[in-house]
Each structure stands twice: as C-alpha cells, then as structure tokens.
Motif scaffolding. Structure first.
Motif, PDB file in Angstrom:
ATOM      1  N   GLY A  36      63.297  43.227  25.951  1.00  0.00           N
ATOM      2  CA  GLY A  36      62.735  42.155  26.777  1.00  0.00           C
ATOM      3  C   GLY A  36      63.125  40.813  26.183  1.00  0.00           C
ATOM      4  N   SER A  37      62.786  39.739  26.878  1.00  0.00           N
ATOM      5  CA  SER A  37      63.201  38.420  26.401  1.00  0.00           C
ATOM      6  C   SER A  37      62.389  37.986  25.181  1.00  0.00           C
ATOM      7  CB  SER A  37      63.060  37.394  27.525  1.00  0.00           C
ATOM      8  OG  SER A  37      61.746  37.455  28.032  1.00  0.00           O
ATOM      9  N   THR A  38      61.183  38.527  25.031  1.00  0.00           N
ATOM     10  CA  THR A  38      60.276  38.068  23.968  1.00  0.00           C
ATOM     11  C   THR A  38      60.826  38.202  22.541  1.00  0.00           C
ATOM     12  OG1 THR A  38      58.433  38.550  25.408  1.00  0.00           O
ATOM     13  CG2 THR A  38      57.926  38.347  23.077  1.00  0.00           C
ATOM     14  N   PRO A  39      61.362  39.366  22.141  1.00  0.00           N
ATOM     15  CA  PRO A  39      61.802  39.470  20.737  1.00  0.00           C
ATOM     16  C   PRO A  39      63.173  38.864  20.460  1.00  0.00           C
ATOM     17  CG  PRO A  39      61.952  41.613  21.808  1.00  0.00           C
ATOM     18  CD  PRO A  39      61.463  40.662  22.848  1.00  0.00           C
TER      19      PRO A  39
ATOM     20  N   LEU B 116      61.047  51.474  21.463  1.00  0.00           N
ATOM     21  CA  LEU B 116      59.904  51.916  22.260  1.00  0.00           C
ATOM     22  C   LEU B 116      60.277  52.711  23.497  1.00  0.00           C
ATOM     23  CD1 LEU B 116      57.898  48.573  22.463  1.00  0.00           C
ATOM     24  CD2 LEU B 116      57.080  50.681  21.407  1.00  0.00           C
ATOM     25  N   ASP B 117      61.363  52.284  24.158  1.00  0.00           N
ATOM     26  CA  ASP B 117      61.566  52.821  25.510  1.00  0.00           C
ATOM     27  C   ASP B 117      62.990  52.630  26.014  1.00  0.00           C
ATOM     28  OD1 ASP B 117      61.378  50.073  25.675  1.00  0.00           O
ATOM     29  OD2 ASP B 117      59.575  50.046  26.893  1.00  0.00           O
ATOM     30  N   GLU B 118      63.271  53.262  27.131  1.00  0.00           N
ATOM     31  CA  GLU B 118      64.570  53.113  27.818  1.00  0.00           C
ATOM     32  C   GLU B 118      64.373  53.453  29.293  1.00  0.00           C
ATOM     33  OE1 GLU B 118      67.268  51.851  28.678  1.00  0.00           O
ATOM     34  OE2 GLU B 118      68.682  52.541  27.114  1.00  0.00           O
TER      35      GLU B 118
ATOM     36  N   LEU C 242      56.141  44.432  19.104  1.00  0.00           N
ATOM     37  CA  LEU C 242      55.748  44.676  20.501  1.00  0.00           C
ATOM     38  C   LEU C 242      55.835  43.389  21.308  1.00  0.00           C
ATOM     39  CD1 LEU C 242      52.360  46.663  20.563  1.00  0.00           C
ATOM     40  CD2 LEU C 242      54.645  47.550  21.070  1.00  0.00           C
ATOM     41  N   GLY C 243      56.289  43.519  22.553  1.00  0.00           N
ATOM     42  CA  GLY C 243      56.100  42.466  23.537  1.00  0.00           C
ATOM     43  C   GLY C 243      54.961  42.934  24.426  1.00  0.00           C
ATOM     44  N   ILE C 244      54.714  42.212  25.478  1.00  0.00           N
ATOM     45  CA  ILE C 244      53.638  42.629  26.382  1.00  0.00           C
ATOM     46  C   ILE C 244      54.028  42.293  27.819  1.00  0.00           C
ATOM     47  CG2 ILE C 244      52.371  40.432  26.102  1.00  0.00           C
ATOM     48  CD1 ILE C 244      49.762  42.091  26.227  1.00  0.00           C
TER      49      ILE C 244
ATOM     50  N   ALA D 208      49.698  43.601  30.929  1.00  0.00           N
ATOM     51  CA  ALA D 208      49.219  44.093  29.630  1.00  0.00           C
ATOM     52  C   ALA D 208      49.833  45.437  29.220  1.00  0.00           C
ATOM     53  CB  ALA D 208      47.689  44.152  29.574  1.00  0.00           C
ATOM     54  N   HIS D 209      50.977  45.807  29.851  1.00  0.00           N
ATOM     55  CA  HIS D 209      51.599  47.045  29.378  1.00  0.00           C
ATOM     56  C   HIS D 209      52.273  46.824  28.025  1.00  0.00           C
ATOM     57  CE1 HIS D 209      55.423  45.830  31.696  1.00  0.00           C
ATOM     58  NE2 HIS D 209      55.902  46.154  30.521  1.00  0.00           N
ATOM     59  N   ILE D 210      52.327  47.866  27.224  1.00  0.00           N
ATOM     60  CA  ILE D 210      53.051  47.825  25.942  1.00  0.00           C
ATOM     61  C   ILE D 210      54.020  49.014  25.955  1.00  0.00           C
ATOM     62  CG2 ILE D 210      51.479  46.484  24.500  1.00  0.00           C
ATOM     63  CD1 ILE D 210      50.101  49.024  23.590  1.00  0.00           C
ATOM     64  N   GLY D 211      55.245  48.768  25.491  1.00  0.00           N
ATOM     65  CA  GLY D 211      56.301  49.743  25.754  1.00  0.00           C
ATOM     66  C   GLY D 211      56.418  49.762  27.267  1.00  0.00           C
ATOM     67  N   PHE D 212      56.415  50.957  27.842  1.00  0.00           N
ATOM     68  CA  PHE D 212      56.302  51.042  29.313  1.00  0.00           C
ATOM     69  C   PHE D 212      55.029  51.799  29.655  1.00  0.00           C
ATOM     70  CE2 PHE D 212      60.891  50.029  30.509  1.00  0.00           C
ATOM     71  CZ  PHE D 212      60.546  48.956  31.316  1.00  0.00           C
ATOM     72  N   ASN D 213      54.021  51.617  28.826  1.00  0.00           N
ATOM     73  CA  ASN D 213      52.723  52.246  29.087  1.00  0.00           C
ATOM     74  C   ASN D 213      51.942  51.348  30.037  1.00  0.00           C
ATOM     75  OD1 ASN D 213      52.649  54.657  27.155  1.00  0.00           O
ATOM     76  ND2 ASN D 213      53.319  52.959  25.845  1.00  0.00           N
TER      77      ASN D 213
ATOM     78  N   SER E 193      62.861  42.540  37.438  1.00  0.00           N
ATOM     79  CA  SER E 193      64.007  42.383  38.354  1.00  0.00           C
ATOM     80  C   SER E 193      64.780  41.100  38.070  1.00  0.00           C
ATOM     81  CB  SER E 193      63.551  42.417  39.821  1.00  0.00           C
ATOM     82  OG  SER E 193      62.801  41.261  40.110  1.00  0.00           O
ATOM     83  N   ARG E 194      64.170  40.174  37.331  1.00  0.00           N
ATOM     84  CA  ARG E 194      64.891  38.932  37.026  1.00  0.00           C
ATOM     85  C   ARG E 194      66.151  39.190  36.204  1.00  0.00           C
ATOM     86  NH1 ARG E 194      60.791  39.211  33.372  1.00  0.00           N
ATOM     87  NH2 ARG E 194      61.315  38.697  31.219  1.00  0.00           N
ATOM     88  N   ASN E 195      66.195  40.340  35.570  1.00  0.00           N
ATOM     89  CA  ASN E 195      67.387  40.672  34.780  1.00  0.00           C
ATOM     90  C   ASN E 195      68.428  41.454  35.574  1.00  0.00           C
ATOM     91  OD1 ASN E 195      66.192  39.547  32.418  1.00  0.00           O
ATOM     92  ND2 ASN E 195      64.932  41.384  32.250  1.00  0.00           N
TER      93      ASN E 195
ATOM     94  N   LYS F 174      52.823  32.964  31.671  1.00  0.00           N
ATOM     95  CA  LYS F 174      52.706  34.228  32.424  1.00  0.00           C
ATOM     96  C   LYS F 174      52.019  35.327  31.618  1.00  0.00           C
ATOM     97  CE  LYS F 174      56.403  34.022  35.774  1.00  0.00           C
ATOM     98  NZ  LYS F 174      57.799  34.348  36.005  1.00  0.00           N
ATOM     99  N   LYS F 175      52.007  35.167  30.299  1.00  0.00           N
ATOM    100  CA  LYS F 175      51.399  36.186  29.439  1.00  0.00           C
ATOM    101  C   LYS F 175      49.960  35.838  29.061  1.00  0.00           C
ATOM    102  CE  LYS F 175      55.221  38.498  29.440  1.00  0.00           C
ATOM    103  NZ  LYS F 175      56.147  38.743  28.350  1.00  0.00           N
ATOM    104  N   ALA F 176      49.483  34.658  29.497  1.00  0.00           N
ATOM    105  CA  ALA F 176      48.173  34.168  29.031  1.00  0.00           C
ATOM    106  C   ALA F 176      47.029  35.125  29.360  1.00  0.00           C
ATOM    107  CB  ALA F 176      47.907  32.782  29.608  1.00  0.00           C
TER     108      ALA F 176
HETATM  109  C1  GLP Z   1      59.452  45.530  29.517  1.00  0.00           C
HETATM  110  C2  GLP Z   1      59.450  46.290  28.197  1.00  0.00           C
HETATM  111  C3  GLP Z   1      58.333  45.838  27.293  1.00  0.00           C
HETATM  112  C4  GLP Z   1      58.287  44.327  27.241  1.00  0.00           C
HETATM  113  C5  GLP Z   1      58.030  43.767  28.612  1.00  0.00           C
HETATM  114  C6  GLP Z   1      57.957  42.255  28.644  1.00  0.00           C
HETATM  115  O1  GLP Z   1      58.658  46.096  30.480  1.00  0.00           O
HETATM  116  N1  GLP Z   1      59.366  47.703  28.387  1.00  0.00           N
HETATM  117  O2  GLP Z   1      58.525  46.392  26.008  1.00  0.00           O
HETATM  118  O3  GLP Z   1      57.271  43.908  26.348  1.00  0.00           O
HETATM  119  O4  GLP Z   1      59.114  44.161  29.437  1.00  0.00           O
HETATM  120  O5  GLP Z   1      59.238  41.687  28.767  1.00  0.00           O
HETATM  121  P1  GLP Z   1      59.595  40.203  28.445  1.00  0.00           P
HETATM  122  O6  GLP Z   1      59.569  40.089  26.962  1.00  0.00           O
HETATM  123  O7  GLP Z   1      60.979  40.001  28.982  1.00  0.00           O
HETATM  124  O8  GLP Z   1      58.584  39.343  29.094  1.00  0.00           O
END
Ligand code: GLP
Length: 236
Positions: free
Chosen positions: A37-40, A62-64, A124-126, A130-135, A159-161, A194-196
């Motif tokens: 994701g863009s966060t890290p 975390l995921d794919e 972790l991003g979010i 409030a999902h983490i990974g793709f949970n 979808s922005r990507n 958007k994450k607030a």
């Molecule tokens: C995806 C990833 C997450 C990530 C989230 C937020 O859904 N699976 O791990 O935290 O996007 O993405 P972004 O950091 O681009 O806002």
C-alpha cells in the motif's frame, strides 16, 4: 498502545525506520513482517537509502491478490520488489503466491511458514474500514492465512492503483488476525484524513470483529505512528 504523532508521512517513515534500526542494532529481529500500500512507502525509502544490510533477515508479507502473478505491476510481489527488495536483498522473502494452482494448499503452506518463523516486528497499514492485511470487517480474531473476499469499499479504495475498477482482484490471500497478533511488536502506520476514523476506532473503538484493527488493543506492544490528519479524530 504507544502513539507517536508526526508532521507527515515522510517523518512517519523515518520514525518507523528508527525503530527497526534500533531493534536490528540490539539483535532483536530475525523476521520482519512487511505490508504493502502507499502507507509504508516512505519507510521503505528510508530502508533503501540507509546503509543497513538486511541479508541476515527474512521477511514475511501480509497478503497478495489472488490472480496476479509476480510480474503484474499491481501485484504485491511486484510492489515489494520495486520499493524494497531490488535495492535491499534479504536472506529470504516470503509472499503468498496469488496464482497458485491450489489456493487452499497455498494458504496452508503460507501459514506453516508464519508458524515456523515468528515475526519480531510487524509493519501494518490500515484500510479506511479498519482492515489490517486483507482482514475485512467480520474477520474472526482467530483467523489464520486464508483466501478472503474483498469488500466493495476496499475494491473501490484500492482501484486508484488500477486502470479500471474492474481490474481490481476481488479476492486475496491474507495472513489472519491471529497470525498478525503473534508478532512480538507491531508498528501501525496511518497517514491522511481518510484514515482518521479507522485510527479513532483502532484506539478507542469497542474491541470487535467488525473493526479488525481494534484487536490491536489486546496486543502488548503496538506503536501507532500517525500524522496530524490521521490523528484528527482521536479525541473527538
Ligand atoms: C490494502 C492492503 C493493506 C493496506 C491497505 C491500505 O488493502 N492489503 O495492507 O494497509 O491497503 O492501503 P494504503 O496504505 O494505500 O492506504
């Protein structure tokens, strides 16, 4: 939960990098849990431009997305290669194989890797929901690696990507909440307005499977690095 408020994503990346660097200096990391994701991205930039050598570490992502091969520019394999691994090789990088012939078997294989290689620091991003990974909301706190269906809102946000929303995969392989909680230390990054709401719910929301990140309230060592925009609803 320790909360560090920073000016912006660049400063946030630096803070997270410092935590990793210190842990490496103290020989506290063998396995680093990584996110996409863009966060890290700013954290990875710090890692890439540092003089640190990661060849003694292993990484576990975390995921794919299901259906995207490693050479697809939207896959998380591709992302990690571009943003980190190309410049900074690790001993080994684990990422779920989204094009495995048998996705269920791939989930079992990946779960075994996680069990055998406990994560020392998990980045972790979010998601906005409030999902983490793709949970996604509703994921069991006892969940392990499995195939998950993405929610409409995540498909829209991600979808922005992609060129078209119809190109966004509808399924993913994700590490489960239980596996994420097994990490010794968790660094959660969140930037932007958007994450607030998700940040607020993470810290003060009820601990509920409807708010996946709220589980982090139960973890003994979480550092949340947020910019002012993402922190703006914390006391509201
Ligand atoms: C995806 C990833 C997450 C990530 C989230 C937020 O859904 N699976 O791990 O935290 O996007 O993405 P972004 O950091 O681009 O806002």
């Amino acid at each position: 939960m320790k909360i560090i408020t920073v000016k912006d994503q660049v400063e946030g990346g630096k803070k997270a990098f410092d935590l990793i660097k210190n842990a490496m200096g103290n020989h506290e990391i063998k396995t680093l849990g990584l996110a996409t994701g863009s966060t890290p991205k700013t954290l990875y930039k710090e890692m890439v431009t540092s003089n640190l050598d990661f060849r003694n570490l292993q990484s576990i992502n975390l995921d794919e997305y299901v259906g995207l091969p490693a050479n697809n520019s939207q896959s998380y394999h591709f992302f990690m290669e571009e943003h980190l691994f190309k410049a900074k090789p690790f001993k080994i990088n684990y990422i779920p194989n989204g094009v495995a012939e048998n996705i269920e078997a791939e989930c079992i294989r990946y779960n075994k890797i996680i069990d055998e290689n406990p994560v020392d620091i998990q980045i972790l991003g979010i998601g906005e929901n409030a999902h983490i990974g793709f949970n996604e909301p509703g994921s069991s706190f006892g969940s392990e690696t499995r195939e998950v269906a993405l929610t409409e809102s995540t498909i829209k946000a991600n979808s922005r990507n992609f060129e078209n929303i119809s190109d966004v995969p509808t399924h993913a392989i994700s590490m489960g909440i239980k596996s994420i909680m097994h990490a010794k230390k968790i660094i959660l990054l969140a930037f932007g307005e958007k994450k607030a709401e998700a940040v607020k719910q993470t810290i003060t929301g009820p601990i509920s499977e409807d708010i996946p990140s709220s589980v982090l309230q139960l973890h003994p060592d979480v550092t949340l690095i947020v910019d002012q925009a993402a922190a703006s609803k914390i006391d509201a």
